[in-house]
Design a protein around this motif. Structure first.
Motif, mmCIF file in Angstrom:
data_model
loop_
_atom_site.group_PDB
_atom_site.id
_atom_site.type_symbol
_atom_site.label_atom_id
_atom_site.label_comp_id
_atom_site.label_asym_id
_atom_site.label_seq_id
_atom_site.Cartn_x
_atom_site.Cartn_y
_atom_site.Cartn_z
ATOM 1 N N ARG A 191 0.833 -1.206 0.000
ATOM 2 C CA ARG A 191 0.000 0.000 0.000
ATOM 3 C C ARG A 191 0.870 1.259 0.000
ATOM 4 N N LEU A 192 1.938 1.241 0.792
ATOM 5 C CA LEU A 192 2.849 2.390 0.800
ATOM 6 C C LEU A 192 3.524 2.551 -0.557
ATOM 7 N N ASP A 193 3.915 1.437 -1.170
ATOM 8 C CA ASP A 193 4.493 1.502 -2.515
ATOM 9 C C ASP A 193 3.474 2.047 -3.518
ATOM 10 N N THR A 194 2.212 1.711 -3.310
ATOM 11 C CA THR A 194 1.144 2.219 -4.180
ATOM 12 C C THR A 194 1.007 3.727 -4.033
ATOM 13 N N PHE A 236 2.827 17.226 7.317
ATOM 14 C CA PHE A 236 2.016 17.649 6.173
ATOM 15 C C PHE A 236 1.771 19.150 6.160
ATOM 16 N N LYS A 237 2.688 19.910 6.737
ATOM 17 C CA LYS A 237 2.552 21.355 6.746
ATOM 18 C C LYS A 237 2.586 21.887 5.314
ATOM 19 N N ALA A 272 1.893 8.205 9.830
ATOM 20 C CA ALA A 272 1.841 9.514 9.171
ATOM 21 C C ALA A 272 3.174 9.858 8.518
ATOM 22 N N LYS A 273 4.274 9.586 9.218
ATOM 23 C CA LYS A 273 5.593 9.877 8.655
ATOM 24 C C LYS A 273 5.844 9.066 7.390
ATOM 25 N N LEU A 274 5.520 7.780 7.429
ATOM 26 C CA LEU A 274 5.723 6.937 6.255
ATOM 27 C C LEU A 274 4.827 7.378 5.100
ATOM 28 N N ALA A 275 3.597 7.783 5.404
ATOM 29 C CA ALA A 275 2.705 8.283 4.362
ATOM 30 C C ALA A 275 3.313 9.511 3.686
ATOM 31 N N SER A 276 3.837 10.424 4.491
ATOM 32 C CA SER A 276 4.473 11.625 3.950
ATOM 33 C C SER A 276 5.721 11.277 3.153
ATOM 34 N N ASP A 277 6.552 10.384 3.687
ATOM 35 C CA ASP A 277 7.778 9.976 3.001
ATOM 36 C C ASP A 277 7.494 9.334 1.646
ATOM 37 N N SER A 293 -1.862 14.296 2.048
ATOM 38 C CA SER A 293 -2.549 14.568 3.309
ATOM 39 C C SER A 293 -2.887 13.252 3.993
ATOM 40 N N ILE A 294 -3.359 13.359 5.230
ATOM 41 C CA ILE A 294 -3.884 12.208 5.958
ATOM 42 C C ILE A 294 -5.231 12.594 6.561
ATOM 43 N N ALA A 295 -6.023 11.579 6.849
ATOM 44 C CA ALA A 295 -7.284 11.767 7.562
ATOM 45 C C ALA A 295 -7.476 10.546 8.454
ATOM 46 N N HIS A 296 -8.386 10.629 9.406
ATOM 47 C CA HIS A 296 -8.579 9.493 10.305
ATOM 48 C C HIS A 296 -10.018 9.435 10.778
ATOM 49 N N THR A 297 -10.414 8.273 11.253
ATOM 50 C CA THR A 297 -11.653 8.081 11.994
ATOM 51 C C THR A 297 -11.348 7.169 13.179
ATOM 52 N N ILE A 298 -12.197 7.215 14.183
ATOM 53 C CA ILE A 298 -12.101 6.293 15.318
ATOM 54 C C ILE A 298 -13.116 5.181 15.097
#
Length: 357
Positions: free
Chosen positions: A215-218, A333-334, A249-254, A259-264
């Motif tokens: 998924r990260l490679d994607t 993600f600034k 989050a760091k790996l997503a940015s790298d 951007s990122i989003a989340h739910t509980i």
């Protein structure tokens, strides 16, 4: 986890009764004993594809919590088997269980591309982003066989209509040619869901999804191809993946995410009993702790249908999760974000470019 007590490759471990039916089906111990003595398999654990014929394919959403106005789902049910999936409850409307049936009875809408094109040709239709997978993943394993999602993307490209995708399957890279063409006119946004960095957790939590690495490679390949990607850290489950937020989050940015989003996690309807059964079988050492922490995020209940609270929760644990996500956004993600999709081209292409003359 004891593999002898769980159903291999499935998230849900039982079929819960359908709330709309008076009768229910159960597998009795005497039947299981008979199968054992006869050397027969009581449950073959096979996936079945069933064609259905809906009259429409795009749904208008009225919930203020979901962040989308229109969605479409080429498939109902999902073989990915994510045990927490809110879409499980919708399988009951089709006459099936939200449990194992949701993963093994996949309803296939082969005429989805034609229904979509008919909608886009309507004089009354105005361009709005349509989200594929608002309910079930459009790149689940069935897509390998039927290619309905790819055909629908071709329709969106033909009419220059904006579309967004939510998925946790690397199969989306198969359609990179169409996605690149859509991205040239800012007509596509992709949301990749990444729940955990632990493969041991992923295998039991969402057993037939792509690995986290894939998924990260994607994310990286899509981003490198000019396709904006939002990573969904969803759902965050206390004491299962809540400690991974900053690292995810760091790996997503790298890997190039915008951007990122989340739910509980929320366990509405039949999902509460499914999840409770699942965690007691797969994580018995922490089952009660996790269940109580989920309850603390939803007013003391596993179920939470309150608009404004059900997706984000409340209480101290929910606040800690939100604070971590805010910190992650500020740190990684600034000055980044997903672009607004283009709705201006569709009118020109709606009637074969006649509007140009």
């Amino acid at each position: 986890m004891n593999p002898k007590t769980t159903i291999k490759g499935r998230g849900a471990q039982i079929n819960v009764p359908n709330r709309f039916f008076e009768l229910s089906h159960e597998i009795r111990d005497d039947f299981l004993e008979f199968c054992r003595k006869e050397g027969e398999v009581s449950d073959k654990n096979k996936t079945h594809y069933l064609e259905v014929f809906p009259k429409t394919i795009v749904n208008k959403l009225t919930s203020p919590d979901v962040g989308m106005l229109y969605s479409m789902n080429p498939y109902q049910g999902c073989e990915h088997g994510c045990v927490y999936c809110y879409a499980r409850n919708s399988h009951e409307f089709w006459g099936y269980s939200a449990g194992l049936d949701f993963e093994r009875r996949i309803l296939v809408k082969k005429d989805a591309p034609e229904l979509l094109e008919a909608l886009l040709q309507k004089k009354s239709w105005q361009a709005h982003p349509i989200v594929m997978s608002g309910n079930t993943d459009c790149y689940q394993p069935a897509e390998n066989e039927f290619e309905i999602t790819r055909k629908c993307l071709s329709v969106f490209l033909k009419y220059k209509h904006p579309v967004a995708i939510i998925t946790k399957n690397a199969l989306i890279l198969r359609d990179l040619d169409i996605l690149k063409a859509l991205a040239k006119d800012n007509l596509i946004g992709v949301n990749v869901s990444i729940t955990t960095l632990s493969e041991d957790t992923r295998r039991i939590l969402e057993p037939r999804t792509a690995t986290t690495k894939r998924r990260l490679d994607t994310v990286r390949e899509l981003s490198n191809s000019g396709i904006p990607v939002n990573v969904m850290l969803a759902p965050i489950i206390p004491s299962i993946n809540s400690h991974e937020i900053l690292h995810l989050a760091k790996l997503a940015s790298d890997h190039g995410a915008s951007s990122i989003a989340h739910t509980i996690v929320r366990l509405n309807g039949a999902i509460g009993s499914l999840f409770t059964d699942w965690i007691k079988k797969t994580m018995p050492d922490r089952a009660e702790k996790v269940l109580h922490q989920i309850e603390s995020c939803h007013g003391g209940h596993l179920n939470d249908s309150r608009y404004g609270a059900r997706m984000h929760g409340e209480g101290q644990i929910a606040k800690q999760i939100h604070d971590l996500v805010r910190l992650a956004k500020r740190k990684y993600f600034k000055d980044k974000g997903m672009p607004k999709l283009n709705t201006e081209l569709y009118k020109q292409y709606k009637n074969g470019q006649l509007e140009l003359f």
